[in-house]
Design a protein around this motif. Sequence first.
Motif, PDB file in Angstrom:
ATOM      1  N   LEU A  22       0.873  -1.199   0.062  1.00  0.00           N
ATOM      2  CA  LEU A  22      -0.086  -0.075  -0.122  1.00  0.00           C
ATOM      3  C   LEU A  22       0.847   1.271  -0.216  1.00  0.00           C
ATOM      4  CD1 LEU A  22      -3.090  -0.747   2.252  1.00  0.00           C
ATOM      5  CD2 LEU A  22      -3.047  -0.597  -0.317  1.00  0.00           C
ATOM      6  N   PRO A  23       2.025   1.405   0.806  1.00  0.00           N
ATOM      7  CA  PRO A  23       2.730   2.520   0.632  1.00  0.00           C
ATOM      8  C   PRO A  23       3.242   2.821  -0.763  1.00  0.00           C
ATOM      9  CG  PRO A  23       3.401   1.448   2.740  1.00  0.00           C
ATOM     10  CD  PRO A  23       2.376   0.457   1.900  1.00  0.00           C
ATOM     11  N   MET A  24       3.620   1.736  -1.259  1.00  0.00           N
ATOM     12  CA  MET A  24       4.077   1.940  -2.847  1.00  0.00           C
ATOM     13  C   MET A  24       2.899   2.193  -3.827  1.00  0.00           C
ATOM     14  SD  MET A  24       7.232  -0.819  -3.319  1.00  0.00           S
ATOM     15  CE  MET A  24       6.190  -2.336  -2.673  1.00  0.00           C
ATOM     16  N   TYR A  25       1.673   1.615  -3.572  1.00  0.00           N
ATOM     17  CA  TYR A  25       0.528   1.845  -4.353  1.00  0.00           C
ATOM     18  C   TYR A  25       0.162   3.372  -4.339  1.00  0.00           C
ATOM     19  CZ  TYR A  25      -4.379   1.413  -5.949  1.00  0.00           C
ATOM     20  OH  TYR A  25      -5.312   1.718  -6.636  1.00  0.00           O
ATOM     21  N   PHE A  26       0.030   3.752  -3.043  1.00  0.00           N
ATOM     22  CA  PHE A  26      -0.437   5.296  -2.685  1.00  0.00           C
ATOM     23  C   PHE A  26       0.634   6.232  -3.160  1.00  0.00           C
ATOM     24  CE2 PHE A  26      -3.332   3.175   0.393  1.00  0.00           C
ATOM     25  CZ  PHE A  26      -4.457   3.458  -0.156  1.00  0.00           C
ATOM     26  N   GLY A  27       2.036   5.721  -2.928  1.00  0.00           N
ATOM     27  CA  GLY A  27       2.974   6.478  -3.340  1.00  0.00           C
ATOM     28  C   GLY A  27       3.021   6.744  -4.793  1.00  0.00           C
ATOM     29  N   PHE A  28       2.746   5.882  -5.551  1.00  0.00           N
ATOM     30  CA  PHE A  28       2.604   5.821  -7.159  1.00  0.00           C
ATOM     31  C   PHE A  28       1.609   6.876  -7.591  1.00  0.00           C
ATOM     32  CE2 PHE A  28       1.085   4.376 -11.342  1.00  0.00           C
ATOM     33  CZ  PHE A  28       2.538   4.591 -11.930  1.00  0.00           C
ATOM     34  N   THR A  29       0.735   7.092  -6.722  1.00  0.00           N
ATOM     35  CA  THR A  29      -0.413   8.119  -6.943  1.00  0.00           C
ATOM     36  C   THR A  29       0.280   9.588  -7.223  1.00  0.00           C
ATOM     37  OG1 THR A  29      -2.206   6.851  -6.150  1.00  0.00           O
ATOM     38  CG2 THR A  29      -2.639   9.273  -6.284  1.00  0.00           C
ATOM     39  N   GLY A  30       1.000   9.719  -5.905  1.00  0.00           N
ATOM     40  CA  GLY A  30       1.712  11.304  -5.840  1.00  0.00           C
ATOM     41  C   GLY A  30       2.902  11.195  -6.494  1.00  0.00           C
ATOM     42  N   PHE A  31       3.455  10.270  -7.151  1.00  0.00           N
ATOM     43  CA  PHE A  31       4.690   9.941  -7.707  1.00  0.00           C
ATOM     44  C   PHE A  31       4.500  10.606  -9.099  1.00  0.00           C
ATOM     45  CE2 PHE A  31       7.277   7.723 -10.996  1.00  0.00           C
ATOM     46  CZ  PHE A  31       8.448   7.796 -10.603  1.00  0.00           C
ATOM     47  N   GLN A  32       3.180  10.140  -9.730  1.00  0.00           N
ATOM     48  CA  GLN A  32       2.900  10.704 -11.168  1.00  0.00           C
ATOM     49  C   GLN A  32       2.493  12.131 -11.091  1.00  0.00           C
ATOM     50  OE1 GLN A  32       0.268   7.449 -13.462  1.00  0.00           O
ATOM     51  NE2 GLN A  32      -0.133   7.159 -11.420  1.00  0.00           N
ATOM     52  N   ALA A  33       2.025  12.909 -10.080  1.00  0.00           N
ATOM     53  CA  ALA A  33       1.831  14.251 -10.256  1.00  0.00           C
ATOM     54  C   ALA A  33       3.135  15.243 -10.403  1.00  0.00           C
ATOM     55  CB  ALA A  33       1.165  14.637  -8.971  1.00  0.00           C
ATOM     56  N   ASP A  34       2.949  16.103 -11.392  1.00  0.00           N
ATOM     57  CA  ASP A  34       4.278  16.816 -11.570  1.00  0.00           C
ATOM     58  C   ASP A  34       3.650  18.244 -11.560  1.00  0.00           C
ATOM     59  OD1 ASP A  34       6.526  18.047 -12.267  1.00  0.00           O
ATOM     60  OD2 ASP A  34       6.828  17.208 -14.254  1.00  0.00           O
ATOM     61  N   ILE A  35       3.813  19.055 -10.324  1.00  0.00           N
ATOM     62  CA  ILE A  35       3.423  20.389 -10.495  1.00  0.00           C
ATOM     63  C   ILE A  35       4.226  21.410 -11.316  1.00  0.00           C
ATOM     64  CG2 ILE A  35       2.557  20.025  -7.970  1.00  0.00           C
ATOM     65  CD1 ILE A  35       4.997  21.573  -7.069  1.00  0.00           C
ATOM     66  N   SER A  36       5.544  20.749 -11.780  1.00  0.00           N
ATOM     67  CA  SER A  36       6.338  21.968 -12.734  1.00  0.00           C
ATOM     68  C   SER A  36       5.423  22.118 -13.937  1.00  0.00           C
ATOM     69  CB  SER A  36       7.614  21.228 -12.832  1.00  0.00           C
ATOM     70  OG  SER A  36       7.525  20.034 -13.561  1.00  0.00           O
ATOM     71  N   GLN A  37       4.531  21.310 -14.230  1.00  0.00           N
ATOM     72  CA  GLN A  37       3.622  21.469 -15.504  1.00  0.00           C
ATOM     73  C   GLN A  37       2.697  22.608 -15.438  1.00  0.00           C
ATOM     74  OE1 GLN A  37       4.354  19.864 -18.503  1.00  0.00           O
ATOM     75  NE2 GLN A  37       5.868  18.619 -17.731  1.00  0.00           N
ATOM     76  N   ILE A  38       2.557  22.780 -14.089  1.00  0.00           N
ATOM     77  CA  ILE A  38       1.614  24.158 -13.770  1.00  0.00           C
ATOM     78  C   ILE A  38       2.361  25.342 -14.066  1.00  0.00           C
ATOM     79  CG2 ILE A  38      -0.072  25.187 -12.121  1.00  0.00           C
ATOM     80  CD1 ILE A  38      -0.432  22.416 -10.954  1.00  0.00           C
ATOM     81  N   LYS A  39       2.086  26.159 -15.240  1.00  0.00           N
ATOM     82  CA  LYS A  39       3.007  27.353 -15.399  1.00  0.00           C
ATOM     83  C   LYS A  39       2.258  28.556 -15.360  1.00  0.00           C
ATOM     84  CE  LYS A  39       5.889  24.281 -18.330  1.00  0.00           C
ATOM     85  NZ  LYS A  39       6.482  24.144 -19.657  1.00  0.00           N
ATOM     86  N   ASN A  40       0.948  28.703 -15.154  1.00  0.00           N
ATOM     87  CA  ASN A  40       0.224  29.930 -15.143  1.00  0.00           C
ATOM     88  C   ASN A  40      -0.825  30.032 -14.365  1.00  0.00           C
ATOM     89  OD1 ASN A  40      -1.878  28.914 -16.866  1.00  0.00           O
ATOM     90  ND2 ASN A  40      -0.462  28.688 -18.562  1.00  0.00           N
ATOM     91  N   ILE A  41      -1.382  31.049 -13.964  1.00  0.00           N
ATOM     92  CA  ILE A  41      -2.668  31.454 -13.122  1.00  0.00           C
ATOM     93  C   ILE A  41      -4.015  30.663 -13.671  1.00  0.00           C
ATOM     94  CG2 ILE A  41      -3.231  33.520 -14.008  1.00  0.00           C
ATOM     95  CD1 ILE A  41      -3.506  32.392 -10.524  1.00  0.00           C
ATOM     96  N   ARG A  42      -3.833  30.516 -14.974  1.00  0.00           N
ATOM     97  CA  ARG A  42      -5.178  29.916 -15.650  1.00  0.00           C
ATOM     98  C   ARG A  42      -5.189  28.512 -15.400  1.00  0.00           C
ATOM     99  NH1 ARG A  42      -4.938  29.654 -22.169  1.00  0.00           N
ATOM    100  NH2 ARG A  42      -3.167  28.378 -21.674  1.00  0.00           N
ATOM    101  N   GLU A  43      -4.065  27.649 -15.188  1.00  0.00           N
ATOM    102  CA  GLU A  43      -4.098  26.219 -15.012  1.00  0.00           C
ATOM    103  C   GLU A  43      -4.287  26.158 -13.251  1.00  0.00           C
ATOM    104  OE1 GLU A  43      -0.479  24.814 -16.215  1.00  0.00           O
ATOM    105  OE2 GLU A  43      -0.848  24.814 -18.421  1.00  0.00           O
ATOM    106  N   VAL A  44      -3.816  27.102 -12.359  1.00  0.00           N
ATOM    107  CA  VAL A  44      -4.030  27.047 -11.220  1.00  0.00           C
ATOM    108  C   VAL A  44      -5.788  27.035 -10.993  1.00  0.00           C
ATOM    109  CG1 VAL A  44      -3.799  28.263  -8.944  1.00  0.00           C
ATOM    110  CG2 VAL A  44      -2.009  28.213 -10.363  1.00  0.00           C
TER     111      VAL A  44
END
Length: 788
Positions: A306-328
């Motif tokens: 479960l730690p790896m399973y739930f960790g994979f959920t957070g692992f895939q998220a990449d906030i660096s792709q959010i680049k402007n206020i519109r996406e926020v």
Amino acid sequence: MDATQRVVCNGDLINPLFTLGVEMSCILVLSHFFHLVLKPFGQPGPIAQILAGFVVGGSGLSRIKAIRDYFFQVAAADYYQTLALFSRILFMFLIGLETDVPTMVRNLRPAMTVCYSSGLSSCIFAAAISPFIYHQINSHTSKLTFVIVLMMIIGNTASPVVTRLAAELKLATSDIGQLAISSSLISDLSCLIVLALMTTLSKGGSGIWERIKAGFLCIILIVAIIFLNKHASAWLNQRNRNQKYLKNAEVFCILSLLFATSMFIELMGYNSIITSFLLGVMFPKQGKAARTLIHKLTYPIHTFVLPMYFGFTGFQADISQIKNIREVLVIFLVVLSSIGGKIGGTLIACRYLKIPMNEGIVLAILMNLKGHVDLLLIGLSTDKQKWNGATYSLFLVTVVINTVIVGPIVALIVRKERNIFTDKQVSLELQNPDNELRLLACVHGPRHVPAMVGLIAASNTSKTMPITAYLMHLIELPEKTRANLMYHELEDDDFSDVEDYGGNDVLEINDAVDAFITEKGIMVRQVKCVSPYATMYEDVCNGAEDIRASIIILPFHKHQRIDGKMESGKEGTRTTNQKVLRHAPCSVAILVDRALPGVPRIPGEDTVQHIAALFFGGPDDREALAYGIRIGMHPHVNLTVVKFTSALLSKSRAGINVALDNGEEVLMAMSSHETDCEADSAFLADFYNRYVTSGKVGYIEKIVDNGAETATALRDMGDMYSLFIVGKGKRGLSPLTTGMSDWEECPELGRVGDLLASSDFEINGSVLIIQQHRRQSKDLIDDELLEM
């Protein structure tokens, strides 16, 4: 499934596997670190695990070029998805194994109401914001498809996350927790069915028929595997008759069949979540096979998978792709719509189901948790609908943020309102007899099992009065008498773990419980407690609190010999009983097994058990009568209530005066001499009108003057009943028991209970002494165990 195929076909296995190992290690270490940091604030484990994956993934360490180049390779992502697939199969199978099917069936209507009400409300919110979201992300896909996908993402609830979060917050056994788990399972299954239909219809032409044929083939395979598991489980149980658990090779065969079936479903283009869950739900729950699977899977899944399973959920998220206020703004709108839609729809359903507002809010927030199905929808939309990388990352971040926000909120509410969600044990007297009875029966060895399972069978009256029974095997943990020996001087017994304690007693108890489940069809969940007698009561009380038991049933520390005399057992058993009586979070009963050898203890079609409930007055006797009512509703139990009344009050007819005149309604009157016993009179009046007048229960009054006459009356009934149910005491200075304390041996049984359990008192029936739960301060002295 595509990731799994790429892994199999990949020629370079060593480097990606090394990278995967590093990622797994980092997530496990960080998840435990975050859990240690967040646990004092009441935050559950899944939140810490998602944050660990968030730190390791593209939003954290993977952004550092040196680390990414040497450790976090892109090819390792496919291996991680493959690991997540196998983790999901195992976890959903375990959820199915642990699912209480009767409880889920009882909750089906309210669960469907909550699920579809919250889902419909969320879909309305999603449809309202979808034009704006579609325009902001510059999507070039079909508008209709985009709206449907957005509805499913916002409306879905992740059952694995809800199940784990409810368990972490100790809500899994509560009514609201069971409703949330059932609703989330229905939500996941509904979304997967819709997803399968969308995938089938998108093929067009002959492709639709191919998908339909594949679907029917999958259904036939699942049904065949269910029947195969049923017969294989029965064969394995017989094959390992003298073993506690199945052999590892046999467990491997069962799990291999599970993985093979799930992978075939994936190859056919369908998701294996439903398959894994159904195989777990339909797996036979009785016997060594299910017990072994739960024992073997629980620890590794909860600790590593479960730690790896739930960790994979957070692992895939990449906030660096959010680049402007519109996406926020897009993220904010989606999260707000999800929370608002779920809360609005769930509260409407709770109002219809008459669920309190505070519990409805917790249920609504739990229904906001997102997980694998949402990630699957986003991944398929990226592959099939050609979403760009920015859109993919945007929705991934939205799903993760939604769960990370919701988890702490529900943990904070539950922690703040802990008295509402975890301190709802009420006495049987105040419960509706039609409500579920949660019972914890304790045994110290095989000798106690027949009487305990017989009492469980008698308590399971009908489908309208359900019971959830747990059997706790209490095993003494011996003191370490050779703690100063060197390592090489220790014997094999000194290395044994908890599972090795209990010896052959465990095997005999398991066989007896399995035979009872097979014969009666009543599910009994087994728990093992290994601890010294000094602290054993804590494990019993904690176990009762965790399962929200309404009553704890303990075995008496004495047992009856063949000649009818009572022989004392271990003093630690008596000490444990006394401490449980003092500290228990619910009502407590002590069962004195005095049945004759060969006399059946379990009500059956060819036998009728005659049971007497003795009523002298007071809260404990009301509790005993309340439990007796449940037993009396069993079709093969004949319950008689015997009310003892003082001869001094016989002229005024203290208690119940019954007037029958030409079929007129039964009148219940309270004597002016019993103004201090209004609770007894009101309880008896309600009982008489509901059960005695309808002929369901017999009623007798015994008029006595003192304790000696009470003892004589009890001795006259000794051969008439197979079980006597009586309250422990707390009756004050009652003339009915005057002088009975002169020969008292076991004060924890009360005066009447001690008399019935005495070797000098010859009866042919067992005795159940019940103490009603009442709040006590922690500074009580042991003398308070004595009856006043």
